[in-house]
Write a protein that holds these residues in place. Sequence first.
Motif, mmCIF file in Angstrom:
data_model
loop_
_atom_site.group_PDB
_atom_site.id
_atom_site.type_symbol
_atom_site.label_atom_id
_atom_site.label_comp_id
_atom_site.label_asym_id
_atom_site.label_seq_id
_atom_site.Cartn_x
_atom_site.Cartn_y
_atom_site.Cartn_z
ATOM 1 N N VAL A 9 0.871 -3.218 -6.163
ATOM 2 C CA VAL A 9 0.879 -1.916 -5.499
ATOM 3 C C VAL A 9 -0.528 -1.334 -5.537
ATOM 4 O O VAL A 9 -1.159 -1.290 -6.593
ATOM 5 C CB VAL A 9 1.870 -0.949 -6.171
ATOM 6 C CG1 VAL A 9 1.806 0.437 -5.510
ATOM 7 C CG2 VAL A 9 3.283 -1.511 -6.103
ATOM 8 N N ALA A 21 11.776 7.235 1.368
ATOM 9 C CA ALA A 21 10.757 6.204 1.223
ATOM 10 C C ALA A 21 11.354 4.893 1.717
ATOM 11 O O ALA A 21 12.560 4.651 1.575
ATOM 12 C CB ALA A 21 10.307 6.066 -0.225
ATOM 13 N N ALA A 56 5.481 8.216 -4.864
ATOM 14 C CA ALA A 56 5.382 7.043 -3.991
ATOM 15 C C ALA A 56 4.936 5.818 -4.784
ATOM 16 O O ALA A 56 5.461 4.712 -4.598
ATOM 17 C CB ALA A 56 4.426 7.323 -2.838
ATOM 18 N N ASP A 57 3.981 6.010 -5.670
ATOM 19 C CA ASP A 57 3.476 4.921 -6.495
ATOM 20 C C ASP A 57 4.587 4.371 -7.390
ATOM 21 O O ASP A 57 4.776 3.151 -7.500
ATOM 22 C CB ASP A 57 2.313 5.433 -7.341
ATOM 23 C CG ASP A 57 1.484 4.308 -7.941
ATOM 24 O OD1 ASP A 57 0.894 3.533 -7.172
ATOM 25 O OD2 ASP A 57 1.430 4.209 -9.181
ATOM 26 N N SER A 74 -4.979 6.714 -1.143
ATOM 27 C CA SER A 74 -4.582 8.096 -0.905
ATOM 28 C C SER A 74 -5.495 8.802 0.090
ATOM 29 O O SER A 74 -6.632 8.407 0.323
ATOM 30 C CB SER A 74 -4.562 8.870 -2.230
ATOM 31 O OG SER A 74 -5.836 8.854 -2.839
ATOM 32 N N LEU A 120 3.775 -1.588 3.617
ATOM 33 C CA LEU A 120 3.558 -0.157 3.416
ATOM 34 C C LEU A 120 4.798 0.455 2.787
ATOM 35 O O LEU A 120 5.916 0.209 3.243
ATOM 36 C CB LEU A 120 3.280 0.540 4.753
ATOM 37 C CG LEU A 120 3.164 2.070 4.723
ATOM 38 C CD1 LEU A 120 1.893 2.487 3.981
ATOM 39 C CD2 LEU A 120 3.157 2.640 6.151
ATOM 40 N N LEU A 121 4.576 1.241 1.730
ATOM 41 C CA LEU A 121 5.653 2.083 1.219
ATOM 42 C C LEU A 121 5.467 3.429 1.910
ATOM 43 O O LEU A 121 4.620 4.234 1.526
ATOM 44 C CB LEU A 121 5.574 2.215 -0.305
ATOM 45 C CG LEU A 121 6.743 2.861 -1.079
ATOM 46 C CD1 LEU A 121 6.794 4.361 -0.928
ATOM 47 C CD2 LEU A 121 8.089 2.241 -0.692
ATOM 48 N N ALA A 134 7.250 2.423 -5.318
ATOM 49 C CA ALA A 134 6.746 1.109 -4.906
ATOM 50 C C ALA A 134 6.727 0.133 -6.075
ATOM 51 O O ALA A 134 7.090 -1.046 -5.924
ATOM 52 C CB ALA A 134 5.352 1.257 -4.304
ATOM 53 N N GLY A 152 -1.133 10.249 3.695
ATOM 54 C CA GLY A 152 -0.600 8.894 3.764
ATOM 55 C C GLY A 152 -1.049 8.094 4.964
ATOM 56 O O GLY A 152 -0.731 6.906 5.085
ATOM 57 N N THR A 190 6.694 7.167 3.356
ATOM 58 C CA THR A 190 7.549 8.267 2.916
ATOM 59 C C THR A 190 7.853 9.172 4.107
ATOM 60 O O THR A 190 7.392 8.928 5.218
ATOM 61 C CB THR A 190 6.863 9.090 1.815
ATOM 62 O OG1 THR A 190 5.744 9.798 2.391
ATOM 63 C CG2 THR A 190 6.357 8.205 0.683
ATOM 64 N N TYR A 226 0.844 -1.189 0.000
ATOM 65 C CA TYR A 226 0.000 0.000 0.000
ATOM 66 C C TYR A 226 0.882 1.242 0.000
ATOM 67 O O TYR A 226 1.924 1.282 0.652
ATOM 68 C CB TYR A 226 -0.897 0.035 1.242
ATOM 69 C CG TYR A 226 -2.069 -0.906 1.189
ATOM 70 C CD1 TYR A 226 -3.284 -0.508 0.632
ATOM 71 C CD2 TYR A 226 -1.969 -2.201 1.690
ATOM 72 C CE1 TYR A 226 -4.365 -1.374 0.582
ATOM 73 C CE2 TYR A 226 -3.045 -3.073 1.648
ATOM 74 C CZ TYR A 226 -4.240 -2.655 1.095
ATOM 75 O OH TYR A 226 -5.305 -3.510 1.042
ATOM 76 N N GLN A 227 0.462 2.251 -0.745
ATOM 77 C CA GLN A 227 1.110 3.556 -0.660
ATOM 78 C C GLN A 227 0.012 4.597 -0.556
ATOM 79 O O GLN A 227 -1.064 4.435 -1.118
ATOM 80 C CB GLN A 227 2.053 3.794 -1.847
ATOM 81 C CG GLN A 227 1.411 3.852 -3.224
ATOM 82 C CD GLN A 227 0.883 5.232 -3.575
ATOM 83 O OE1 GLN A 227 1.192 6.217 -2.901
ATOM 84 N NE2 GLN A 227 0.102 5.332 -4.645
#
Length: 323
Positions: free
Chosen positions: A65, A252, A44-45, A69, A91-92, A48, A73, A94, A35-36
């Motif tokens: 992914v 990240a 971020a996308d 949003s 989780l990605l 990932a 975050g 940031t 998830y981002q």
Amino acid sequence: MKRRQLVAACAAVAAAWSTPRASAQAYPERPIKIYQGFAPGGNADAIARAVGLEMGKTLGQPIVVEAQSGAGGTIAAATVARARPDGYTLLLATGGHAVAGALYNTLPYKSVADFEMISTVTYFPFLIVVNANSKVQGLPEVLAAARAAPGTVAYGTAGVGSTHHLAGELLAKMAAASMLHVPYRGDAAALTALLGGDIPFIVAPPTAVMSNILAGKLRAIATTGPQRWPGLPNVPTVAEQGVPGYDVRSWAGLMAPARTPRPIVERLQAETQRALQSAAVRQRLEEMGGEARGSTPEEMKTMVSREVDKWTQVVADAKIPRQ
């Protein structure tokens, strides 16, 4: 009967203790989801997807992914924090993850304690940028003006409570200057204001401004990291321009829910490190202004904890309302 019950109870206990180990040894047996917490197609996308695609090659399972949003975050972070700790939900995170921990009064999770850190992935600085027509040649001029007329030198960012905003507040604090923060709804709006002459300078990530810098419409006068950014090697850092020790970088990294078995965390950390050695992944991160850099879980935990503490102090000093 009692003997049978005792044997059954012992077997149940043994199974309970052995299941995580067995599960970790077989891991992964199905696709993994990262998830981002930001819009699809954003930084971020892209991070990932670049790292996840490479990790999936040797994990033997696809990594999917999903963008979740909203709320800086924190929605995605909450989803992962309450997920089953089996290594299939990641989780990605940031730099905004640490900022949220400093800015929000209540979150449905603890920014450090509710996660197992896996590894950092990338770091990137922000740029302090002026219109190409500006007479300002360097950061010392901006700071001198801010000291001479407190609260009159304005700067724009992507919004109140963004890392960009806190980078400006930290700069003002460390430089003993007073500046006026003008929040916009995202980097694009701040960029439009700068190009239109509505604001003298902005703090923004490289991806938001590089095309206009290369086109000659904007000029970067400082980078916020501890070293010069390779993408603009002639632009000095903030620290070089009279504010020693200043260091603001976004980052990240990958996290899992707390209590994810250590063997799974170690496997994911090793695969992250391997992915970061890929020329294709490193090139993709560099295109986004970042530097590929992994870590141990312990190193990442220390870094995130320090970031939360740092931004908590900045929020308090700047009297930014907690949300």
